[in-house]
Design a protein around this motif. Structure first.
Motif, PDB file in Angstrom:
ATOM      1  N   GLY A 150     -18.375  -1.879 -11.195  1.00 40.63           N
ATOM      2  CA  GLY A 150     -17.255  -2.803 -11.035  1.00 40.63           C
ATOM      3  C   GLY A 150     -17.266  -3.387  -9.638  1.00 40.63           C
ATOM      4  O   GLY A 150     -17.432  -2.657  -8.660  1.00 40.63           O
TER       5      GLY A 150
ATOM      6  N   GLU B  92      -8.582  -4.687  -0.534  1.00 40.92           N
ATOM      7  CA  GLU B  92      -8.820  -3.518  -1.381  1.00 40.92           C
ATOM      8  C   GLU B  92      -7.604  -3.016  -2.149  1.00 40.92           C
ATOM      9  O   GLU B  92      -7.691  -2.010  -2.841  1.00 40.92           O
ATOM     10  N   ILE B  93      -6.505  -3.729  -2.064  1.00 43.25           N
ATOM     11  CA  ILE B  93      -5.319  -3.272  -2.805  1.00 43.25           C
ATOM     12  C   ILE B  93      -5.596  -3.322  -4.316  1.00 43.25           C
ATOM     13  O   ILE B  93      -5.349  -2.352  -5.036  1.00 43.25           O
TER      14      ILE B  93
ATOM     15  N   LEU C 199     -17.166   1.495  -8.186  1.00 46.76           N
ATOM     16  CA  LEU C 199     -16.344   0.293  -8.001  1.00 46.76           C
ATOM     17  C   LEU C 199     -16.118   0.054  -6.516  1.00 46.76           C
ATOM     18  O   LEU C 199     -15.792   0.983  -5.773  1.00 46.76           O
TER      19      LEU C 199
ATOM     20  N   GLY D 121     -18.447  -8.703   2.882  1.00 51.08           N
ATOM     21  CA  GLY D 121     -17.696  -9.750   3.567  1.00 51.08           C
ATOM     22  C   GLY D 121     -16.224  -9.797   3.200  1.00 51.08           C
ATOM     23  O   GLY D 121     -15.481 -10.631   3.701  1.00 51.08           O
ATOM     24  N   ASP D 122     -15.817  -8.901   2.329  1.00 49.40           N
ATOM     25  CA  ASP D 122     -14.450  -8.952   1.792  1.00 49.40           C
ATOM     26  C   ASP D 122     -13.740  -7.617   2.045  1.00 49.40           C
ATOM     27  O   ASP D 122     -14.242  -6.568   1.648  1.00 49.40           O
TER      28      ASP D 122
ATOM     29  N   GLY E  95     -12.304  -8.166 -15.436  1.00 51.95           N
ATOM     30  CA  GLY E  95     -11.169  -7.267 -15.207  1.00 51.95           C
ATOM     31  C   GLY E  95      -9.986  -8.085 -14.748  1.00 51.95           C
ATOM     32  O   GLY E  95      -9.612  -8.045 -13.588  1.00 51.95           O
TER      33      GLY E  95
ATOM     34  N   GLN F 293       0.833  -1.203   0.000  1.00 53.48           N
ATOM     35  CA  GLN F 293       0.000   0.000   0.000  1.00 53.48           C
ATOM     36  C   GLN F 293       0.872   1.259   0.000  1.00 53.48           C
ATOM     37  O   GLN F 293       0.582   2.219  -0.710  1.00 53.48           O
TER      38      GLN F 293
HETATM   39  C1  B12 Z   1      -3.065  -8.711   0.790  1.00 54.04           C
HETATM   40  C2  B12 Z   1      -3.969  -9.820   1.239  1.00 54.04           C
HETATM   41  C3  B12 Z   1      -4.678  -9.629   2.431  1.00 54.04           C
HETATM   42  C4  B12 Z   1      -4.626  -8.328   3.212  1.00 54.04           C
HETATM   43  C5  B12 Z   1      -5.571  -7.289   2.560  1.00 54.04           C
HETATM   44  C6  B12 Z   1      -5.099  -5.852   2.759  1.00 54.04           C
HETATM   45  C7  B12 Z   1      -5.888  -4.864   1.963  1.00 54.04           C
HETATM   46  N1  B12 Z   1      -5.952  -3.659   2.485  1.00 54.04           N
HETATM   47  O1  B12 Z   1      -6.410  -5.140   0.885  1.00 54.04           O
HETATM   48  C8  B12 Z   1      -5.123  -8.809   4.616  1.00 54.04           C
HETATM   49  C9  B12 Z   1      -3.915  -9.243   5.418  1.00 54.04           C
HETATM   50  C10 B12 Z   1      -5.948  -7.815   5.433  1.00 54.04           C
HETATM   51  C11 B12 Z   1      -5.904 -10.063   4.232  1.00 54.04           C
HETATM   52  C12 B12 Z   1      -6.893 -10.600   5.022  1.00 54.04           C
HETATM   53  C13 B12 Z   1      -7.489 -11.824   4.752  1.00 54.04           C
HETATM   54  N2  B12 Z   1      -7.197 -12.672   3.746  1.00 54.04           N
HETATM   55 CO1  B12 Z   1      -6.086 -12.191   2.251  1.00 54.04          CO
HETATM   56  N3  B12 Z   1      -4.875 -12.022   0.845  1.00 54.04           N
HETATM   57  C14 B12 Z   1      -4.101 -11.040   0.497  1.00 54.04           C
HETATM   58  C15 B12 Z   1      -3.282 -11.478  -0.753  1.00 54.04           C
HETATM   59  C16 B12 Z   1      -1.894 -11.919  -0.259  1.00 54.04           C
HETATM   60  C17 B12 Z   1      -3.040 -10.484  -1.841  1.00 54.04           C
HETATM   61  C18 B12 Z   1      -4.265  -9.774  -2.379  1.00 54.04           C
HETATM   62  C19 B12 Z   1      -3.741  -8.608  -3.161  1.00 54.04           C
HETATM   63  O2  B12 Z   1      -3.726  -7.484  -2.674  1.00 54.04           O
HETATM   64  N4  B12 Z   1      -3.220  -8.884  -4.375  1.00 54.04           N
HETATM   65  C20 B12 Z   1      -2.562  -7.883  -5.232  1.00 54.04           C
HETATM   66  C21 B12 Z   1      -3.600  -7.187  -6.087  1.00 54.04           C
HETATM   67  C22 B12 Z   1      -2.921  -6.103  -6.903  1.00 54.04           C
HETATM   68  O3  B12 Z   1      -4.128  -8.156  -6.976  1.00 54.04           O
HETATM   69  P1  B12 Z   1      -5.705  -8.368  -7.155  1.00 54.04           P
HETATM   70  O4  B12 Z   1      -6.410  -8.074  -5.901  1.00 54.04           O
HETATM   71  O5  B12 Z   1      -5.933  -9.648  -7.830  1.00 54.04           O
HETATM   72  O6  B12 Z   1      -6.111  -7.161  -8.140  1.00 54.04           O
HETATM   73  C23 B12 Z   1      -5.750  -7.053  -9.492  1.00 54.04           C
HETATM   74  C24 B12 Z   1      -6.774  -7.685 -10.441  1.00 54.04           C
HETATM   75  O7  B12 Z   1      -7.406  -8.813  -9.891  1.00 54.04           O
HETATM   76  C25 B12 Z   1      -7.681  -6.541 -10.784  1.00 54.04           C
HETATM   77  N5  B12 Z   1      -8.879  -6.297  -9.958  1.00 54.04           N
HETATM   78  C26 B12 Z   1      -9.123  -6.576  -8.669  1.00 54.04           C
HETATM   79  N6  B12 Z   1     -10.344  -6.213  -8.352  1.00 54.04           N
HETATM   80  C27 B12 Z   1     -10.917  -5.655  -9.439  1.00 54.04           C
HETATM   81  C28 B12 Z   1     -12.179  -5.137  -9.659  1.00 54.04           C
HETATM   82  C29 B12 Z   1     -12.525  -4.639 -10.914  1.00 54.04           C
HETATM   83  C30 B12 Z   1     -13.883  -4.104 -11.151  1.00 54.04           C
HETATM   84  C31 B12 Z   1     -11.567  -4.673 -11.954  1.00 54.04           C
HETATM   85  C32 B12 Z   1     -11.902  -4.133 -13.283  1.00 54.04           C
HETATM   86  C33 B12 Z   1     -10.295  -5.203 -11.756  1.00 54.04           C
HETATM   87  C34 B12 Z   1      -9.973  -5.696 -10.491  1.00 54.04           C
HETATM   88  O8  B12 Z   1      -6.863  -5.395 -10.750  1.00 54.04           O
HETATM   89  C35 B12 Z   1      -5.802  -5.575  -9.801  1.00 54.04           C
HETATM   90  C36 B12 Z   1      -4.534  -5.003 -10.409  1.00 54.04           C
HETATM   91  O9  B12 Z   1      -4.231  -5.589 -11.652  1.00 54.04           O
HETATM   92  C37 B12 Z   1      -4.153 -12.667  -1.287  1.00 54.04           C
HETATM   93  C38 B12 Z   1      -3.389 -13.746  -2.089  1.00 54.04           C
HETATM   94  C39 B12 Z   1      -3.631 -13.710  -3.550  1.00 54.04           C
HETATM   95  N7  B12 Z   1      -2.903 -14.568  -4.226  1.00 54.04           N
HETATM   96  O10 B12 Z   1      -4.458 -12.992  -4.093  1.00 54.04           O
HETATM   97  C40 B12 Z   1      -4.747 -13.206   0.019  1.00 54.04           C
HETATM   98  C41 B12 Z   1      -6.072 -13.970  -0.011  1.00 54.04           C
HETATM   99  C42 B12 Z   1      -7.033 -13.319  -0.985  1.00 54.04           C
HETATM  100  N8  B12 Z   1      -6.540 -13.818   1.361  1.00 54.04           N
HETATM  101  C43 B12 Z   1      -7.128 -14.884   1.832  1.00 54.04           C
HETATM  102  C44 B12 Z   1      -7.699 -14.997   3.118  1.00 54.04           C
HETATM  103  C45 B12 Z   1      -8.239 -16.361   3.495  1.00 54.04           C
HETATM  104  C46 B12 Z   1      -7.770 -13.897   3.980  1.00 54.04           C
HETATM  105  C47 B12 Z   1      -8.385 -13.870   5.391  1.00 54.04           C
HETATM  106  C48 B12 Z   1      -9.698 -14.623   5.576  1.00 54.04           C
HETATM  107  C49 B12 Z   1      -7.288 -14.366   6.342  1.00 54.04           C
HETATM  108  C50 B12 Z   1      -7.686 -14.681   7.747  1.00 54.04           C
HETATM  109  N9  B12 Z   1      -7.534 -15.957   8.057  1.00 54.04           N
HETATM  110  O11 B12 Z   1      -8.120 -13.799   8.480  1.00 54.04           O
HETATM  111  C51 B12 Z   1      -8.582 -12.349   5.613  1.00 54.04           C
HETATM  112  C52 B12 Z   1      -9.899 -11.879   4.972  1.00 54.04           C
HETATM  113  C53 B12 Z   1     -10.753 -11.024   5.761  1.00 54.04           C
HETATM  114  C54 B12 Z   1     -11.967 -10.611   4.949  1.00 54.04           C
HETATM  115  N10 B12 Z   1     -13.140 -10.796   5.467  1.00 54.04           N
HETATM  116  O12 B12 Z   1     -11.853 -10.109   3.827  1.00 54.04           O
HETATM  117  C55 B12 Z   1      -7.144 -16.008   0.802  1.00 54.04           C
HETATM  118  C56 B12 Z   1      -8.535 -16.229   0.168  1.00 54.04           C
HETATM  119  C57 B12 Z   1      -8.857 -17.691  -0.013  1.00 54.04           C
HETATM  120  C58 B12 Z   1     -10.237 -17.876  -0.582  1.00 54.04           C
HETATM  121  N11 B12 Z   1     -11.168 -18.300   0.221  1.00 54.04           N
HETATM  122  O13 B12 Z   1     -10.463 -17.663  -1.723  1.00 54.04           O
HETATM  123  C59 B12 Z   1      -6.008 -15.549  -0.182  1.00 54.04           C
HETATM  124  C60 B12 Z   1      -6.188 -16.032  -1.626  1.00 54.04           C
HETATM  125  C61 B12 Z   1      -4.676 -16.105   0.413  1.00 54.04           C
HETATM  126  C62 B12 Z   1      -4.547 -17.608   0.350  1.00 54.04           C
HETATM  127  N12 B12 Z   1      -3.799 -18.124  -0.615  1.00 54.04           N
HETATM  128  O14 B12 Z   1      -5.094 -18.308   1.157  1.00 54.04           O
HETATM  129  N13 B12 Z   1      -5.496 -10.540   3.023  1.00 54.04           N
END
Ligand code: B12
Length: 219
Positions: free
Chosen positions: A145, A103-104, A94, A99-100, A196, A69
């Protein structure tokens, strides 16, 4: 080690201050902000994979997310400035679904879309499907979105589409779904319009959608 490698390392180690400094240094050295965001996203996913396999635990994941962040905060203004769009392409709401709290990715998508000229309203995280629809109506949006990062929260994306259908509003909006677990198959199953897959691709897709809409309206 290059500055970008040091930045990736700072994220992996969860060093927020260093990540911010390295992001600034990379920009000063002329790094392309869009490319930088892509690199950061890959780094964050790699951290996620290590969390998934049990190699690291939640506190480390949270520190990495905070470092991510802080780097994104530095890159965002540069991204917006690099693509300063003069024309409003479309209006969009967007948010991250109910429940989620992830937000990165949403924030990166918002930055990228704003940089492409969209007027994007950030609904935040943990947003009820009905609120997406209410806000889209209030703001006369073209596009809705919805981001979901967990398999357990993806159904709320479908719920959002179902609400639009039930209210007779489905044709009014282009619905785009994003988040790591979302696939083209899920987009079809949920009844949404596009995927997306990443923020840059989403911006391109939505520019095309809006161009088609304008052509249809005879503008
Ligand atoms: C960072 C992270 C967290 C952070 C979030 C911080 C924050 N402020 O966002 C913290 C530590 C808080 C967290 C908490 C939890 N997390 Co988490 N987290 C992650 C992690 C490592 C990375 C997500 C991320 O930021 N990725 C980087 C961004 C840039 O990528 P992205 O989100 O995919 O977004 C890109 C595209 O998808 C797209 N995009 C995304 N959204 C949208 C929307 C639109 C409209 C469009 C057009 C495009 C678009 O654009 C982005 C840039 O290109 C993932 C692992 C993973 N592989 O994804 C786990 C993951 C998502 N988390 C997971 C879990 C289980 C949790 C927790 C339940 C953990 C716990 N035991 O408490 C809690 C959830 C609480 C809740 N109720 O939401 C699991 C989900 C498993 C599942 N059931 O599917 C994952 C997959 C980890 C794992 N391998 O187990 N987490």
């Amino acid at each position: 080690m290059s500055t970008v490698d040091e930045l990736v390392q700072a994220i992996e180690n969860g060093e927020a201050a260093r990540a911010g400094e390295k992001a600034r240094a990379a920009l000063d050295e002329g790094a392309d902000p869009t490319g930088l965001v892509d690199t950061l996203s890959v780094a964050m996913r790699a951290v996620g994979d290590r969390f998934g396999t049990g190699e690291i635990f939640l506190p480390e994941l949270m520190l990495a997310a905070r470092a991510m962040q802080s780097a994104v905060d530095v890159v965002q203004p540069a991204l917006l400035a690099s693509n300063a769009a003069s024309k409003k392409v479309g209006v969009m709401v967007l948010g991250t679904v109910r429940g989620d709290v992830h937000e990165i990715g949403k924030d990166i998508a918002i930055t990228m879309l704003r940089a492409s000229g969209f007027e994007v309203y950030d609904l935040g995280r943990d947003v009820d499907p009905l609120d997406f629809v209410k806000r889209a109506e209030e703001l006369r949006a073209d596009i809705i979105g919805a981001s979901a990062l967990m398999t357990t929260t993806m159904p709320a994306q479908k719920e959002l589409v179902d609400i639009l259908v039930a209210k007779g509003l489905r044709e009014k909006y282009h619905v785009i779904l994003g988040g790591a677990p979302v696939t083209a198959e899920w987009v079809a199953e949920a009844g949404a319009d596009s995927w997306g897959e990443d923020a840059a691709k989403a911006a391109k897709t939505l520019e095309e959608v809006m161009a088609g809409k304008r052509a249809g309206a005879g503008e």
